[in-house]
Design a protein around this motif. Structure first.
Motif, mmCIF file in Angstrom:
data_model
loop_
_atom_site.group_PDB
_atom_site.id
_atom_site.type_symbol
_atom_site.label_atom_id
_atom_site.label_comp_id
_atom_site.label_asym_id
_atom_site.label_seq_id
_atom_site.Cartn_x
_atom_site.Cartn_y
_atom_site.Cartn_z
ATOM 1 N N ARG A 196 -3.390 45.960 -4.977
ATOM 2 C CA ARG A 196 -3.772 45.114 -3.872
ATOM 3 C C ARG A 196 -5.198 44.544 -3.781
ATOM 4 N NH1 ARG A 196 -1.679 47.915 -0.291
ATOM 5 N NH2 ARG A 196 -3.578 48.917 0.553
ATOM 6 N N GLU A 248 -6.960 40.827 -4.003
ATOM 7 C CA GLU A 248 -7.694 40.289 -2.960
ATOM 8 C C GLU A 248 -9.275 40.137 -3.542
ATOM 9 O OE1 GLU A 248 -7.602 43.203 0.303
ATOM 10 O OE2 GLU A 248 -5.354 42.548 0.784
ATOM 11 N N LEU A 263 -10.082 36.676 -3.559
ATOM 12 C CA LEU A 263 -10.270 35.860 -2.180
ATOM 13 C C LEU A 263 -11.965 35.931 -2.031
ATOM 14 C CD1 LEU A 263 -7.505 37.150 0.060
ATOM 15 C CD2 LEU A 263 -7.714 35.092 -0.957
ATOM 16 N N TRP A 264 -12.224 37.237 -2.299
ATOM 17 C CA TRP A 264 -13.644 37.531 -2.104
ATOM 18 C C TRP A 264 -14.672 36.762 -2.818
ATOM 19 C CZ3 TRP A 264 -12.436 43.451 -3.257
ATOM 20 C CH2 TRP A 264 -11.486 43.914 -2.149
ATOM 21 N N HIS A 292 -9.371 31.976 -4.935
ATOM 22 C CA HIS A 292 -8.039 31.527 -4.392
ATOM 23 C C HIS A 292 -8.411 31.751 -2.783
ATOM 24 C CE1 HIS A 292 -6.080 31.709 -8.246
ATOM 25 N NE2 HIS A 292 -6.798 32.568 -8.647
ATOM 26 N N SER A 311 -5.506 32.873 0.487
ATOM 27 C CA SER A 311 -4.956 33.747 0.704
ATOM 28 C C SER A 311 -3.484 33.855 0.338
ATOM 29 C CB SER A 311 -4.983 34.513 1.939
ATOM 30 O OG SER A 311 -4.666 33.550 2.938
ATOM 31 N N LYS A 312 -2.610 32.703 0.462
ATOM 32 C CA LYS A 312 -1.358 32.771 0.173
ATOM 33 C C LYS A 312 -1.405 32.631 -1.294
ATOM 34 C CE LYS A 312 0.035 30.292 4.338
ATOM 35 N NZ LYS A 312 0.609 28.998 5.066
ATOM 36 N N VAL A 317 -2.520 34.673 -3.433
ATOM 37 C CA VAL A 317 -2.490 35.973 -3.610
ATOM 38 C C VAL A 317 -1.181 36.764 -3.406
ATOM 39 C CG1 VAL A 317 -3.611 38.269 -3.314
ATOM 40 C CG2 VAL A 317 -5.221 36.353 -3.752
ATOM 41 N N SER A 318 -0.988 36.331 -1.892
ATOM 42 C CA SER A 318 0.213 37.008 -1.634
ATOM 43 C C SER A 318 1.672 36.506 -2.386
ATOM 44 C CB SER A 318 0.523 36.873 -0.068
ATOM 45 O OG SER A 318 0.392 35.622 0.450
#
Length: 158
Positions: free
Chosen positions: A94, A98, A101-102, A106, A108-109, A111-112
């Motif tokens: 996970r 993430e 994102l950091w 990308h 957040s959507k 990644v999920s």
């Protein structure tokens, strides 16, 4: 502070190679890697999984890219002096996803969506690994010139 921006105004903090933003291929690989590693360790290490993975320079953990003789400012910027523990492979997978994102690579959507899309790939790879292993323990080291270990050319199908 945090604010909403249009996609056309988004620019990654770090240069990335041209590929789609959605879904995140990196998050997909992170998810599959975590699943495969858990399956592998459960299969070949008496049901055990990797837990309490320690990272950082002072706690005896993994210190990839950390060199005690490097410029101290570089060590700090790489997090070499920060100790932290990741409890299990699920969390590592996970956080690996993430990290995109950091880095500003990308949203957040992305990644999920990748985590949802790729859930199960690592388990499939684990089953494939068992199939091509064909019951071999591969217990001996391979040296150049030795006969190659025998593997199955068929994949298990359910």
């Amino acid at each position: 502070g945090a604010m909403n921006i249009s996609a056309r105004d988004f620019q990654a903090f770090q240069r990335v190679m041209p590929h789609s933003e959605y879904p995140s291929a990196s998050a997909c690989i992170c998810t599959a890697y975590a699943e495969f590693t858990d399956d592998f360790s459960k299969t070949y290490f008496s049901g055990q999984t990797l837990n309490d993975l320690r990272f950082g320079g002072s706690g005896g953990g993994l210190t990839v890219g950390c060199d005690p003789d490097q410029v101290p400012a570089l060590a700090v910027s790489r997090g070499c002096l920060d100790d932290f523990t990741i409890p299990d492979m699920e969390t590592l997978g996970r956080e690996c996803g993430e990290s995109r994102l950091w880095a500003g690579v990308h949203f957040s959507k992305a990644v999920s969506a990748a985590e949802d899309l790729c859930a199960g790939f690592g388990h499939m790879a684990s089953e494939y690994e068992k199939a091509i292993r064909n019951g071999s323990t591969l217990g001996n080291k391979f040296y150049q010139g030795d006969a190659r270990p025998e593997c199955s050319s068929r994949m298990l199908r359910k």
